[in-house]
Motif scaffolding. Structure first.
Motif, PDB file in Angstrom:
ATOM      1  N   ALA A  51     -29.191  -8.929   1.476  1.00 47.59           N
ATOM      2  CA  ALA A  51     -28.083  -9.553   0.741  1.00 47.59           C
ATOM      3  C   ALA A  51     -28.228  -9.434  -0.773  1.00 47.59           C
ATOM      4  CB  ALA A  51     -27.946 -11.017   1.151  1.00 47.59           C
ATOM      5  N   PRO A  52     -29.444  -9.488  -1.359  1.00 46.58           N
ATOM      6  CA  PRO A  52     -29.538  -9.310  -2.816  1.00 46.58           C
ATOM      7  C   PRO A  52     -29.035  -7.958  -3.308  1.00 46.58           C
ATOM      8  CG  PRO A  52     -31.543 -10.318  -1.969  1.00 46.58           C
ATOM      9  CD  PRO A  52     -30.736  -9.891  -0.778  1.00 46.58           C
ATOM     10  N   PHE A  53     -28.917  -6.972  -2.399  1.00 44.48           N
ATOM     11  CA  PHE A  53     -28.453  -5.645  -2.787  1.00 44.48           C
ATOM     12  C   PHE A  53     -26.965  -5.462  -2.484  1.00 44.48           C
ATOM     13  CE2 PHE A  53     -32.836  -5.000  -0.855  1.00 44.48           C
ATOM     14  CZ  PHE A  53     -33.486  -5.311  -2.039  1.00 44.48           C
ATOM     15  N   ALA A  54     -26.248  -6.568  -2.248  1.00 46.90           N
ATOM     16  CA  ALA A  54     -24.844  -6.512  -1.838  1.00 46.90           C
ATOM     17  C   ALA A  54     -23.956  -5.700  -2.774  1.00 46.90           C
ATOM     18  CB  ALA A  54     -24.304  -7.933  -1.677  1.00 46.90           C
ATOM     19  N   PRO A  55     -24.145  -5.754  -4.113  1.00 49.28           N
ATOM     20  CA  PRO A  55     -23.236  -4.975  -4.976  1.00 49.28           C
ATOM     21  C   PRO A  55     -23.231  -3.483  -4.683  1.00 49.28           C
ATOM     22  CG  PRO A  55     -24.454  -6.580  -6.268  1.00 49.28           C
ATOM     23  CD  PRO A  55     -25.052  -6.588  -4.898  1.00 49.28           C
ATOM     24  N   ARG A  56     -24.295  -2.972  -4.093  1.00 54.67           N
ATOM     25  CA  ARG A  56     -24.373  -1.527  -3.860  1.00 54.67           C
ATOM     26  C   ARG A  56     -24.165  -1.168  -2.387  1.00 54.67           C
ATOM     27  NH1 ARG A  56     -23.871   2.809  -3.042  1.00 54.67           N
ATOM     28  NH2 ARG A  56     -24.775   4.700  -3.967  1.00 54.67           N
ATOM     29  N   LEU A  57     -24.017  -2.174  -1.522  1.00 52.27           N
ATOM     30  CA  LEU A  57     -23.869  -1.906  -0.099  1.00 52.27           C
ATOM     31  C   LEU A  57     -22.412  -1.680   0.263  1.00 52.27           C
ATOM     32  CD1 LEU A  57     -26.313  -4.528   1.494  1.00 52.27           C
ATOM     33  CD2 LEU A  57     -26.745  -2.127   0.950  1.00 52.27           C
ATOM     34  N   SER A  58     -22.164  -0.695   1.120  1.00 51.73           N
ATOM     35  CA  SER A  58     -20.817  -0.453   1.622  1.00 51.73           C
ATOM     36  C   SER A  58     -20.488  -1.350   2.803  1.00 51.73           C
ATOM     37  CB  SER A  58     -20.665   1.009   2.044  1.00 51.73           C
ATOM     38  OG  SER A  58     -20.834   1.869   0.941  1.00 51.73           O
ATOM     39  N   ALA A  59     -21.516  -1.825   3.512  1.00 59.48           N
ATOM     40  CA  ALA A  59     -21.312  -2.719   4.651  1.00 59.48           C
ATOM     41  C   ALA A  59     -22.606  -3.463   4.908  1.00 59.48           C
ATOM     42  CB  ALA A  59     -20.877  -1.945   5.896  1.00 59.48           C
ATOM     43  N   ALA A 106     -34.984  -4.902  -8.281  1.00 62.83           N
ATOM     44  CA  ALA A 106     -34.254  -4.077  -7.323  1.00 62.83           C
ATOM     45  C   ALA A 106     -32.791  -4.494  -7.240  1.00 62.83           C
ATOM     46  CB  ALA A 106     -34.917  -4.171  -5.949  1.00 62.83           C
ATOM     47  N   ALA A 107     -32.529  -5.815  -7.250  1.00 62.25           N
ATOM     48  CA  ALA A 107     -31.149  -6.290  -7.204  1.00 62.25           C
ATOM     49  C   ALA A 107     -30.388  -5.905  -8.472  1.00 62.25           C
ATOM     50  CB  ALA A 107     -31.126  -7.803  -7.013  1.00 62.25           C
ATOM     51  N   GLU A 108     -31.062  -5.943  -9.613  1.00 58.72           N
ATOM     52  CA  GLU A 108     -30.420  -5.549 -10.865  1.00 58.72           C
ATOM     53  C   GLU A 108     -30.058  -4.069 -10.856  1.00 58.72           C
ATOM     54  OE1 GLU A 108     -28.636  -5.782 -14.430  1.00 58.72           O
ATOM     55  OE2 GLU A 108     -29.400  -7.475 -13.237  1.00 58.72           O
ATOM     56  N   THR A 109     -30.904  -3.249 -10.262  1.00 63.33           N
ATOM     57  CA  THR A 109     -30.589  -1.824 -10.132  1.00 63.33           C
ATOM     58  C   THR A 109     -29.330  -1.622  -9.295  1.00 63.33           C
ATOM     59  OG1 THR A 109     -32.926  -1.222 -10.325  1.00 63.33           O
ATOM     60  CG2 THR A 109     -31.459   0.398  -9.324  1.00 63.33           C
ATOM     61  N   CYS A 110     -29.210  -2.393  -8.212  1.00 60.20           N
ATOM     62  CA  CYS A 110     -28.013  -2.283  -7.371  1.00 60.20           C
ATOM     63  C   CYS A 110     -26.760  -2.734  -8.115  1.00 60.20           C
ATOM     64  CB  CYS A 110     -28.200  -3.088  -6.086  1.00 60.20           C
ATOM     65  SG  CYS A 110     -29.443  -2.408  -4.969  1.00 60.20           S
ATOM     66  N   ALA A 132     -13.113   2.808   6.596  1.00 58.57           N
ATOM     67  CA  ALA A 132     -13.535   2.193   7.851  1.00 58.57           C
ATOM     68  C   ALA A 132     -14.547   1.081   7.637  1.00 58.57           C
ATOM     69  CB  ALA A 132     -14.119   3.262   8.783  1.00 58.57           C
ATOM     70  N   LEU A 133     -15.278   1.133   6.533  1.00 56.67           N
ATOM     71  CA  LEU A 133     -16.326   0.137   6.289  1.00 56.67           C
ATOM     72  C   LEU A 133     -15.873  -1.007   5.394  1.00 56.67           C
ATOM     73  CD1 LEU A 133     -19.439   2.480   5.766  1.00 56.67           C
ATOM     74  CD2 LEU A 133     -18.732   1.288   7.836  1.00 56.67           C
ATOM     75  N   LYS A 134     -14.654  -0.946   4.885  1.00 57.57           N
ATOM     76  CA  LYS A 134     -14.215  -1.995   3.964  1.00 57.57           C
ATOM     77  C   LYS A 134     -14.236  -3.391   4.581  1.00 57.57           C
ATOM     78  CE  LYS A 134     -11.490   0.650   0.656  1.00 57.57           C
ATOM     79  NZ  LYS A 134     -10.146   0.881   0.043  1.00 57.57           N
ATOM     80  N   PRO A 135     -13.880  -3.565   5.869  1.00 59.91           N
ATOM     81  CA  PRO A 135     -13.960  -4.927   6.432  1.00 59.91           C
ATOM     82  C   PRO A 135     -15.370  -5.511   6.448  1.00 59.91           C
ATOM     83  CG  PRO A 135     -12.583  -3.510   7.805  1.00 59.91           C
ATOM     84  CD  PRO A 135     -13.257  -2.616   6.815  1.00 59.91           C
ATOM     85  N   PHE A 136     -16.370  -4.673   6.335  1.00 59.21           N
ATOM     86  CA  PHE A 136     -17.748  -5.146   6.393  1.00 59.21           C
ATOM     87  C   PHE A 136     -18.403  -5.186   5.014  1.00 59.21           C
ATOM     88  CE2 PHE A 136     -16.662  -2.973  10.326  1.00 59.21           C
ATOM     89  CZ  PHE A 136     -17.000  -3.912  11.282  1.00 59.21           C
ATOM     90  N   ARG A 137     -17.631  -4.919   3.971  1.00 56.81           N
ATOM     91  CA  ARG A 137     -18.186  -4.935   2.622  1.00 56.81           C
ATOM     92  C   ARG A 137     -18.604  -6.361   2.276  1.00 56.81           C
ATOM     93  NH1 ARG A 137     -17.333  -2.402  -2.493  1.00 56.81           N
ATOM     94  NH2 ARG A 137     -19.232  -2.992  -3.630  1.00 56.81           N
ATOM     95  N   PRO A 138     -19.860  -6.578   1.871  1.00 61.02           N
ATOM     96  CA  PRO A 138     -20.324  -7.953   1.598  1.00 61.02           C
ATOM     97  C   PRO A 138     -19.700  -8.511   0.328  1.00 61.02           C
ATOM     98  CG  PRO A 138     -22.021  -6.362   1.002  1.00 61.02           C
ATOM     99  CD  PRO A 138     -20.922  -5.581   1.675  1.00 61.02           C
ATOM    100  N   ASP A 139     -19.578  -9.821   0.303  1.00 59.58           N
ATOM    101  CA  ASP A 139     -19.092 -10.498  -0.895  1.00 59.58           C
ATOM    102  C   ASP A 139     -20.183 -10.473  -1.958  1.00 59.58           C
ATOM    103  OD1 ASP A 139     -16.694 -11.102   0.350  1.00 59.58           O
ATOM    104  OD2 ASP A 139     -17.492 -12.977   1.186  1.00 59.58           O
ATOM    105  N   VAL A 140     -19.815 -10.058  -3.143  1.00 59.83           N
ATOM    106  CA  VAL A 140     -20.783  -9.989  -4.234  1.00 59.83           C
ATOM    107  C   VAL A 140     -20.778 -11.324  -4.957  1.00 59.83           C
ATOM    108  CG1 VAL A 140     -21.434  -8.802  -6.353  1.00 59.83           C
ATOM    109  CG2 VAL A 140     -20.378  -7.523  -4.466  1.00 59.83           C
ATOM    110  N   PRO A 141     -21.901 -12.039  -4.966  1.00 56.70           N
ATOM    111  CA  PRO A 141     -21.920 -13.344  -5.637  1.00 56.70           C
ATOM    112  C   PRO A 141     -21.748 -13.201  -7.144  1.00 56.70           C
ATOM    113  CG  PRO A 141     -24.138 -12.678  -4.988  1.00 56.70           C
ATOM    114  CD  PRO A 141     -23.199 -11.679  -4.388  1.00 56.70           C
ATOM    115  N   VAL A 142     -21.057 -14.194  -7.725  1.00 59.06           N
ATOM    116  CA  VAL A 142     -20.862 -14.209  -9.169  1.00 59.06           C
ATOM    117  C   VAL A 142     -22.149 -14.662  -9.835  1.00 59.06           C
ATOM    118  CG1 VAL A 142     -19.507 -15.181 -11.051  1.00 59.06           C
ATOM    119  CG2 VAL A 142     -18.425 -14.699  -8.845  1.00 59.06           C
TER     120      VAL A 142
END
Length: 459
Positions: A223-231, A415-419, A431-441
């Protein structure tokens, strides 16, 4: 009294110099090697090369022409001939020297004497690499490079190639998905498995690839890498919905490849392909790397309904492992244990995972799960990993080769800052947009106060 004073005047600087060398050897082995170890080992090698080779049985009888020439020009004894030595090349961690083997010798002869050469020349380790037929390279490592891991500075980045650790011979261990498409990474708690995963994610975050995660520990690892994850799937229920989408994506890519294989009369041979890498760059789908953390959670079931879902997910993972490479979909499977006792399909899935990395494990059976079927001699090396060295692991592949590696420390925050920094590289995969994680503010910055930081540990 005059002699005593002179001894004190001379002995003081000598003692200081000796103490400084001992301190540098213990705390800064790289500095000690560059200033003391390198010259001493070079002198030892040059002065004792012939006698050491003879003592190790690495010499051959001289040719008749050489015997006649020696007897005609000198009266000295004709000695056996060692392998011809090349130029000594110093490095920041040791020495490199190439040897041209004499007729009748093979690289295995030199490798069998590596421990003798290590003691004779006073270095930490000696490794033998075959350069070409008849030529080997000796890599002399001056100190334990895995005690304080420092990655080489000159590493050329490339697509789907991530330097994640350092080998015991001071060369980088590079996770190359084009060469080893799928990998199994095992390790007990606090063994460094999560640190290895951080380096992989941080390295791939800078590349034009899609990162997909399945983390059944409620997302605490990925989850800390959510900004760079597609799903991202954080429980088995979400994973059961995500995997069919990846299967459909793989099938669509195969349809694209097959459409390209509709060979026309004017199609050049180099454009006929069986995977996405043969497609033109403008038509090539973006590569996808799937991270599965704590894979055992996908196998655990409590009810009959869970068992049916488990069987379906395992079947889909096996299909991705068998067919995903050509479609540009790669698997990185992590866990604490992995074997037949997890349930149906576990052994079949493991057989498709070419690469293996085994950190410290709690029992020998776990090490055998990771390495026993590809490099049985590496199992004992994995079982000997000490808890005091998190990040140390044994890496192998189905070719039978293996080596010890260690991952350098990388904090979760870095690592999270890099993402976050490379979040703009998240590719557009509808196809992966429904699984895109919410990026915390990110919370607003506050005035920092005194913080007591614990000693960093790795999982």
């Amino acid at each position: 009294m005059t002699d005593l004073a002179t001894l004190l005047e001379v002995g003081g600087p000598v003692a200081t110099l000796g103490g400084g060398a001992a301190y540098a050897r213990a705390r800064h082995p790289g500095v000690y090697w560059s200033t003391v170890g390198l010259p001493v080992s070079t002198i030892r090698l040059l002065s004792s090369y012939g006698s050491v080779m003879e003592a190790c049985g690495l010499t051959v009888a001289p040719s008749r022409l050489r015997v006649l020439a020696v007897k005609a020009t000198t009266r000295r004894e004709v000695r056996p001939v060692p392998p011809r030595r090349g130029i000594i090349r110093p490095t920041t961690t040791g020495l490199r020297v190439r040897l041209r083997l004499a007729p009748g010798q093979e690289p295995a002869d030199v490798a069998a004497s590596a421990e003798r050469l290590r003691h004779a020349w006073g270095v930490h380790a000696v490794y033998v690499t075959t350069i070409k037929p008849g030529v080997v390279e000796l890599r002399l490592v001056g100190f334990d490079v895995l005690r304080q891991v420092r990655m080489p500075r000159k590493l050329r980045p490339d697509l789907l190639r991530v330097p994640v650790a350092l080998r015991e011979d001071a060369t980088p261990f590079i996770r190359d998905y084009r060469t080893v498409p799928h990998q199994l990474t095992l390790g007990a708690t606090l063994s460094g498995k999560s640190m290895y995963l951080r380096h992989l994610v941080a390295g791939l975050a800078r590349q034009p690839v899609a990162l997909v995660g399945i983390d059944c520990k409620r997302g605490v690892e990925l989850a800390p890498f959510a900004p760079r994850l597609s799903a991202l799937a954080t429980d088995p229920e979400q994973a059961a919905e995500l995997l069919p989408v990846l299967i459909k994506e793989m099938e669509d890519r195969y349809d694209l490849i097959k459409a390209r294989q509709g060979i026309a009369p004017n199609t050049p041979d180099e454009e006929i392909t069986s995977d996405i890498w043969g497609l033109p760059e403008r038509e090539r789908p973006v590569p996808v790397v799937l991270f599965v953390d704590e894979v055992a959670e996908l196998f655990l079931v409590a009810t009959k309904k869970d068992e049916e879902r488990r069987d379906e997910m395992v079947t889909q993972l096996i299909r991705l492992a068998q067919l995903g490479r050509a479609a540009g979909i790669y698997l990185e499977v992590c866990g604490q244990r992995f074997g037949a006792e997890l349930g149906k399909g576990a052994t079949m899935l493991r057989a498709q995972l070419t690469g293996r990395v085994c950190h410290r494990v709690n029992d020998e059976a776990s090490a055998k799960m990771a390495l026993g079927d590809i490099a049985p001699e590496a199992v004992s090396a994995a079982c000997a990993i000490a808890p005091e060295r998190p990040g140390l692991a044994v890496a192998g592949d189905t070719s039978g080769g293996w080596s010890r590696i260690r991952t350098p420390y990388l904090s979760l925050g870095d690592a999270a800052e890099t993402c976050r920094e490379w979040a703009h590289l998240v590719p557009d995969l509808p196809a992966l947009k429904p699984f895109r994680p919410d990026v915390p503010v990110r919370p607003p910055a506050e005035t920092p106060g005194p913080v007591v930081r614990p000693h960093p540990v790795t999982d």
